[in-house]
Design a protein around this motif. Sequence first.
Motif, mmCIF file in Angstrom:
data_model
loop_
_atom_site.group_PDB
_atom_site.id
_atom_site.type_symbol
_atom_site.label_atom_id
_atom_site.label_comp_id
_atom_site.label_asym_id
_atom_site.label_seq_id
_atom_site.Cartn_x
_atom_site.Cartn_y
_atom_site.Cartn_z
ATOM 1 N N MET A 1 -3.794 19.685 19.321
ATOM 2 C CA MET A 1 -3.227 18.341 19.356
ATOM 3 C C MET A 1 -2.645 17.957 18.002
ATOM 4 O O MET A 1 -1.570 17.380 17.904
ATOM 5 C CB MET A 1 -4.303 17.349 19.774
ATOM 6 N N ALA A 2 -3.395 18.268 16.906
ATOM 7 C CA ALA A 2 -2.913 17.941 15.569
ATOM 8 C C ALA A 2 -1.635 18.708 15.253
ATOM 9 O O ALA A 2 -0.714 18.178 14.639
ATOM 10 C CB ALA A 2 -3.995 18.248 14.533
ATOM 11 N N ARG A 3 -1.588 19.973 15.682
ATOM 12 C CA ARG A 3 -0.395 20.774 15.431
ATOM 13 C C ARG A 3 0.803 20.206 16.176
ATOM 14 O O ARG A 3 1.915 20.162 15.641
ATOM 15 C CB ARG A 3 -0.649 22.220 15.861
ATOM 16 N N THR A 4 0.596 19.741 17.388
ATOM 17 C CA THR A 4 1.681 19.121 18.153
ATOM 18 C C THR A 4 2.157 17.850 17.467
ATOM 19 O O THR A 4 3.373 17.594 17.388
ATOM 20 C CB THR A 4 1.205 18.799 19.574
ATOM 21 N N GLY A 5 1.220 17.059 16.948
ATOM 22 C CA GLY A 5 1.603 15.845 16.243
ATOM 23 C C GLY A 5 2.438 16.135 15.012
ATOM 24 O O GLY A 5 3.424 15.442 14.745
ATOM 25 N N ARG A 6 2.055 17.170 14.265
ATOM 26 C CA ARG A 6 2.842 17.528 13.082
ATOM 27 C C ARG A 6 4.225 18.023 13.472
ATOM 28 O O ARG A 6 5.214 17.728 12.797
ATOM 29 C CB ARG A 6 2.087 18.590 12.271
ATOM 30 N N ALA A 7 4.317 18.777 14.562
ATOM 31 C CA ALA A 7 5.627 19.255 15.013
ATOM 32 C C ALA A 7 6.527 18.081 15.408
ATOM 33 O O ALA A 7 7.722 18.071 15.108
ATOM 34 C CB ALA A 7 5.455 20.216 16.185
ATOM 35 N N VAL A 8 5.932 17.086 16.056
ATOM 36 C CA VAL A 8 6.707 15.905 16.432
ATOM 37 C C VAL A 8 7.192 15.169 15.191
ATOM 38 O O VAL A 8 8.341 14.714 15.119
ATOM 39 C CB VAL A 8 5.856 14.974 17.319
ATOM 40 N N LEU A 9 6.331 15.057 14.179
ATOM 41 C CA LEU A 9 6.720 14.368 12.952
ATOM 42 C C LEU A 9 7.841 15.104 12.228
ATOM 43 O O LEU A 9 8.801 14.491 11.755
ATOM 44 C CB LEU A 9 5.509 14.222 12.038
ATOM 45 N N TRP A 10 7.734 16.420 12.148
ATOM 46 C CA TRP A 10 8.794 17.193 11.509
ATOM 47 C C TRP A 10 10.102 17.077 12.294
ATOM 48 O O TRP A 10 11.187 16.996 11.706
ATOM 49 C CB TRP A 10 8.374 18.666 11.378
ATOM 50 N N GLY A 11 9.989 17.081 13.623
ATOM 51 C CA GLY A 11 11.199 16.905 14.428
ATOM 52 C C GLY A 11 11.834 15.544 14.223
ATOM 53 O O GLY A 11 13.063 15.420 14.130
ATOM 54 N N LEU A 12 10.985 14.506 14.130
ATOM 55 C CA LEU A 12 11.500 13.163 13.883
ATOM 56 C C LEU A 12 12.153 13.073 12.512
ATOM 57 O O LEU A 12 13.226 12.467 12.364
ATOM 58 C CB LEU A 12 10.354 12.147 13.996
ATOM 59 N N ALA A 13 11.532 13.680 11.522
ATOM 60 C CA ALA A 13 12.116 13.660 10.181
ATOM 61 C C ALA A 13 13.461 14.387 10.149
ATOM 62 O O ALA A 13 14.419 13.921 9.521
ATOM 63 C CB ALA A 13 11.149 14.301 9.182
ATOM 64 N N ALA A 14 13.535 15.533 10.840
ATOM 65 C CA ALA A 14 14.802 16.268 10.889
ATOM 66 C C ALA A 14 15.880 15.469 11.615
ATOM 67 O O ALA A 14 17.047 15.450 11.204
ATOM 68 C CB ALA A 14 14.590 17.620 11.579
ATOM 69 N N LEU A 15 15.489 14.790 12.700
ATOM 70 C CA LEU A 15 16.448 13.970 13.435
ATOM 71 C C LEU A 15 16.970 12.820 12.578
ATOM 72 O O LEU A 15 18.179 12.538 12.550
ATOM 73 C CB LEU A 15 15.796 13.436 14.705
ATOM 74 N N LEU A 16 16.070 12.160 11.861
ATOM 75 C CA LEU A 16 16.494 11.061 10.999
ATOM 76 C C LEU A 16 17.378 11.548 9.861
ATOM 77 O O LEU A 16 18.346 10.885 9.480
ATOM 78 C CB LEU A 16 15.266 10.335 10.440
ATOM 79 N N ALA A 17 17.053 12.730 9.318
ATOM 80 C CA ALA A 17 17.887 13.286 8.255
ATOM 81 C C ALA A 17 19.285 13.611 8.764
ATOM 82 O O ALA A 17 20.289 13.331 8.101
ATOM 83 C CB ALA A 17 17.218 14.534 7.682
ATOM 84 N N ALA A 18 19.359 14.203 9.963
ATOM 85 C CA ALA A 18 20.669 14.509 10.546
ATOM 86 C C ALA A 18 21.452 13.231 10.829
ATOM 87 O O ALA A 18 22.671 13.163 10.617
ATOM 88 C CB ALA A 18 20.481 15.321 11.827
ATOM 89 N N LEU A 19 20.744 12.200 11.311
ATOM 90 C CA LEU A 19 21.406 10.925 11.580
ATOM 91 C C LEU A 19 21.913 10.295 10.295
ATOM 92 O O LEU A 19 23.012 9.734 10.255
ATOM 93 C CB LEU A 19 20.421 9.985 12.282
ATOM 94 N N LEU A 20 21.120 10.398 9.246
ATOM 95 C CA LEU A 20 21.539 9.871 7.953
ATOM 96 C C LEU A 20 22.792 10.581 7.459
ATOM 97 O O LEU A 20 23.736 9.947 6.964
ATOM 98 C CB LEU A 20 20.396 10.019 6.949
ATOM 99 N N LEU A 21 22.814 11.896 7.592
ATOM 100 C CA LEU A 21 23.983 12.656 7.162
ATOM 101 C C LEU A 21 25.222 12.288 7.974
ATOM 102 O O LEU A 21 26.302 12.058 7.424
ATOM 103 C CB LEU A 21 23.702 14.154 7.284
ATOM 104 N N ALA A 22 25.048 12.239 9.301
ATOM 105 C CA ALA A 22 26.201 12.019 10.171
ATOM 106 C C ALA A 22 26.733 10.600 10.105
ATOM 107 O O ALA A 22 27.945 10.372 10.196
ATOM 108 C CB ALA A 22 25.835 12.366 11.616
#
Length: 216
Positions: free
Chosen positions: A1-22
């Motif tokens: 469960m903790a690993r899934t939560g971290r994966a979701v957080l990293w995915g959210l961070a990557a999405l926000l970074a891509a949105l910031l760039l675009a």
Amino acid sequence: MARTGRAVLWGLAALLAALLLAMVIVPRLCGWVPLTVLTGSMEPTIPPGSQVYVKPIDESTQISAGQVITFMPNPDDPTLVTHRVVGVSQDGSGTPSYVTQGDANNAADPEPVARKQVRGTLVYHLPFVGGLALAIGGKAKLGGIIALDVLALLYAAWQVIRLMVERRSARAPRGRPGSGAPSAEPRESAPSDALGRSAHTPAANRPARQGGGRES
């Protein structure tokens, strides 16, 4: 469960970074202009509420049929229209004009677009973020996206560091309190006499073996 939560957080961070760039960084670096599409004339390619990024044209810019351009339909009206070029023609002096049409429209626009009316060509668009861009200003949008991205990255990094500490603690050997070395089990040693020699407990007496001689 903790690993899934971290994966979701990293995915959210990557999405926000891509949105910031675009949405902010790349357009500012390249000089592209963000505009929000309010109507459905370019559906399904560009749905209403999208944000389009337009590259301003210069004298060397070539515009051909199939490209999407942003133009002023009336010289005195600041309203901009983003439609596709479906035809290109030239007048006697070689100045081009463009026939435009929305992808969702059944007919071309009533008036051709002169070169001087064109404000730019479409580079890309982001669906459904135009409303967000209209709701907040440019500086607030940049600050908000950066803040969310930094928070997500910090939280994800903290989760990774905590996992590393927990794994290291689990692998560390268990020793006596206050000592980093593992404790050894005590050994029983044989008692020694006054001369320092080990004293051993004598084995139990065994019955003497009788000889095999005959009686005389």
